[in-house]
Design a protein around this motif. Sequence first.
Motif, PDB file in Angstrom:
ATOM      1  N   VAL A  23       0.846  -1.182   0.000  1.00  0.00           N
ATOM      2  CA  VAL A  23       0.000   0.000   0.000  1.00  0.00           C
ATOM      3  C   VAL A  23       0.888   1.241   0.000  1.00  0.00           C
ATOM      4  N   MET A  24       0.600   2.147  -0.923  1.00  0.00           N
ATOM      5  CA  MET A  24       1.334   3.402  -0.974  1.00  0.00           C
ATOM      6  C   MET A  24       0.406   4.533  -0.561  1.00  0.00           C
ATOM      7  N   LEU A  25       0.921   5.478   0.196  1.00  0.00           N
ATOM      8  CA  LEU A  25       0.124   6.629   0.610  1.00  0.00           C
ATOM      9  C   LEU A  25      -0.024   7.608  -0.538  1.00  0.00           C
ATOM     10  N   MET A  26      -1.237   8.067  -0.725  1.00  0.00           N
ATOM     11  CA  MET A  26      -1.544   9.060  -1.743  1.00  0.00           C
ATOM     12  C   MET A  26      -1.795  10.396  -1.035  1.00  0.00           C
ATOM     13  N   SER A  27      -1.816  11.476  -1.800  1.00  0.00           N
ATOM     14  CA  SER A  27      -2.043  12.793  -1.188  1.00  0.00           C
ATOM     15  C   SER A  27      -3.402  12.840  -0.492  1.00  0.00           C
ATOM     16  N   ARG A  28      -4.400  12.169  -1.059  1.00  0.00           N
ATOM     17  CA  ARG A  28      -5.725  12.144  -0.426  1.00  0.00           C
ATOM     18  C   ARG A  28      -5.658  11.426   0.919  1.00  0.00           C
ATOM     19  N   ASP A  29      -4.823  10.389   1.023  1.00  0.00           N
ATOM     20  CA  ASP A  29      -4.663   9.692   2.304  1.00  0.00           C
ATOM     21  C   ASP A  29      -4.155  10.649   3.374  1.00  0.00           C
ATOM     22  N   MET A  30      -3.219  11.501   2.994  1.00  0.00           N
ATOM     23  CA  MET A  30      -2.676  12.466   3.951  1.00  0.00           C
ATOM     24  C   MET A  30      -3.752  13.480   4.351  1.00  0.00           C
ATOM     25  N   ARG A  31      -4.611  13.873   3.422  1.00  0.00           N
ATOM     26  CA  ARG A  31      -5.718  14.774   3.768  1.00  0.00           C
ATOM     27  C   ARG A  31      -6.675  14.096   4.744  1.00  0.00           C
ATOM     28  N   VAL A  32      -6.937  12.804   4.514  1.00  0.00           N
ATOM     29  CA  VAL A  32      -7.794  12.044   5.426  1.00  0.00           C
ATOM     30  C   VAL A  32      -7.156  11.994   6.817  1.00  0.00           C
ATOM     31  N   LEU A  33      -5.881  11.679   6.877  1.00  0.00           N
ATOM     32  CA  LEU A  33      -5.193  11.604   8.172  1.00  0.00           C
ATOM     33  C   LEU A  33      -5.207  12.958   8.887  1.00  0.00           C
ATOM     34  N   ARG A  34      -4.974  14.029   8.154  1.00  0.00           N
ATOM     35  CA  ARG A  34      -5.025  15.374   8.768  1.00  0.00           C
ATOM     36  C   ARG A  34      -6.433  15.685   9.270  1.00  0.00           C
ATOM     37  N   GLY A  35      -7.456  15.282   8.492  1.00  0.00           N
ATOM     38  CA  GLY A  35      -8.835  15.512   8.918  1.00  0.00           C
ATOM     39  C   GLY A  35      -9.175  14.754  10.185  1.00  0.00           C
ATOM     40  N   ILE A  36      -8.786  13.503  10.240  1.00  0.00           N
ATOM     41  CA  ILE A  36      -9.023  12.722  11.460  1.00  0.00           C
ATOM     42  C   ILE A  36      -8.233  13.333  12.613  1.00  0.00           C
ATOM     43  N   GLY A  37      -7.033  13.792  12.327  1.00  0.00           N
ATOM     44  CA  GLY A  37      -6.231  14.449  13.359  1.00  0.00           C
ATOM     45  C   GLY A  37      -6.882  15.717  13.877  1.00  0.00           C
ATOM     46  N   GLN A  38      -7.549  16.441  13.011  1.00  0.00           N
ATOM     47  CA  GLN A  38      -8.219  17.682  13.405  1.00  0.00           C
ATOM     48  C   GLN A  38      -9.441  17.401  14.275  1.00  0.00           C
ATOM     49  N   TYR A  39     -10.274  16.426  13.856  1.00  0.00           N
ATOM     50  CA  TYR A  39     -11.527  16.159  14.571  1.00  0.00           C
ATOM     51  C   TYR A  39     -11.407  15.059  15.617  1.00  0.00           C
ATOM     52  N   ARG A  40     -10.301  14.318  15.601  1.00  0.00           N
ATOM     53  CA  ARG A  40      -9.994  13.198  16.487  1.00  0.00           C
ATOM     54  C   ARG A  40     -10.732  11.917  16.111  1.00  0.00           C
ATOM     55  N   VAL A  41     -11.934  12.040  15.570  1.00  0.00           N
ATOM     56  CA  VAL A  41     -12.705  10.850  15.213  1.00  0.00           C
ATOM     57  C   VAL A  41     -13.677  11.213  14.090  1.00  0.00           C
ATOM     58  N   LEU A  42     -13.779  10.323  13.089  1.00  0.00           N
ATOM     59  CA  LEU A  42     -14.714  10.503  11.974  1.00  0.00           C
ATOM     60  C   LEU A  42     -15.305   9.151  11.595  1.00  0.00           C
ATOM     61  N   THR A  43     -16.532   9.170  11.087  1.00  0.00           N
ATOM     62  CA  THR A  43     -17.155   7.948  10.588  1.00  0.00           C
ATOM     63  C   THR A  43     -16.754   7.731   9.128  1.00  0.00           C
ATOM     64  N   VAL A  44     -17.037   6.553   8.609  1.00  0.00           N
ATOM     65  CA  VAL A  44     -16.791   6.259   7.199  1.00  0.00           C
ATOM     66  C   VAL A  44     -17.567   7.248   6.332  1.00  0.00           C
ATOM     67  N   GLU A  45     -18.805   7.510   6.693  1.00  0.00           N
ATOM     68  CA  GLU A  45     -19.631   8.422   5.899  1.00  0.00           C
ATOM     69  C   GLU A  45     -19.072   9.833   5.904  1.00  0.00           C
ATOM     70  N   GLN A  46     -18.591  10.306   7.035  1.00  0.00           N
ATOM     71  CA  GLN A  46     -17.979  11.635   7.085  1.00  0.00           C
ATOM     72  C   GLN A  46     -16.709  11.678   6.227  1.00  0.00           C
ATOM     73  N   ILE A  47     -15.905  10.647   6.318  1.00  0.00           N
ATOM     74  CA  ILE A  47     -14.676  10.580   5.516  1.00  0.00           C
ATOM     75  C   ILE A  47     -15.035  10.554   4.034  1.00  0.00           C
ATOM     76  N   ARG A  48     -16.047   9.783   3.672  1.00  0.00           N
ATOM     77  CA  ARG A  48     -16.472   9.727   2.274  1.00  0.00           C
ATOM     78  C   ARG A  48     -16.949  11.103   1.801  1.00  0.00           C
ATOM     79  N   ARG A  49     -17.757  11.748   2.604  1.00  0.00           N
ATOM     80  CA  ARG A  49     -18.308  13.057   2.233  1.00  0.00           C
ATOM     81  C   ARG A  49     -17.211  14.118   2.086  1.00  0.00           C
ATOM     82  N   TYR A  50     -16.240  14.127   2.987  1.00  0.00           N
ATOM     83  CA  TYR A  50     -15.204  15.162   2.976  1.00  0.00           C
ATOM     84  C   TYR A  50     -14.080  14.903   1.977  1.00  0.00           C
TER      85      TYR A  50
END
Length: 101
Positions: free
Chosen positions: A2-29
């Motif tokens: 598995v290689m990290l993509m730029s979108r993966d880093m955005r997802v990780l930063r988003g989870i880091g910002q909110y501390r917790v997200l659902t699959v649906e929130q991650i999909r939407r954002y």
Amino acid sequence: MVMLMSRDMRVLRGIGQYRVLTVEQIRRYYFSETARSNVQRRLGDLETLELVRGFPYKDHGEKAWTLTSKGADAVHRPRYIFARPPNRNTIVHDLAVANVG
């Protein structure tokens, strides 16, 4: 492998910002044009890399996703925030706040 993509880093930063997200929130954002199953697969890939972990938060098995210590390091967030699972007493509130954000 598995290689990290730029979108993966955005997802990780988003989870880091909110501390917790659902699959649906991650999909939407971050995956707006992507099927939920593909988002779940990608989260599984990130879990395999030990960057995120999922915690059941509803009776029917819905997961809330948070960073691991390794994931926190990857996006320069304090490890101690992610050392423990999300608080079951406040997780619904935390996810509601993430919906507003």
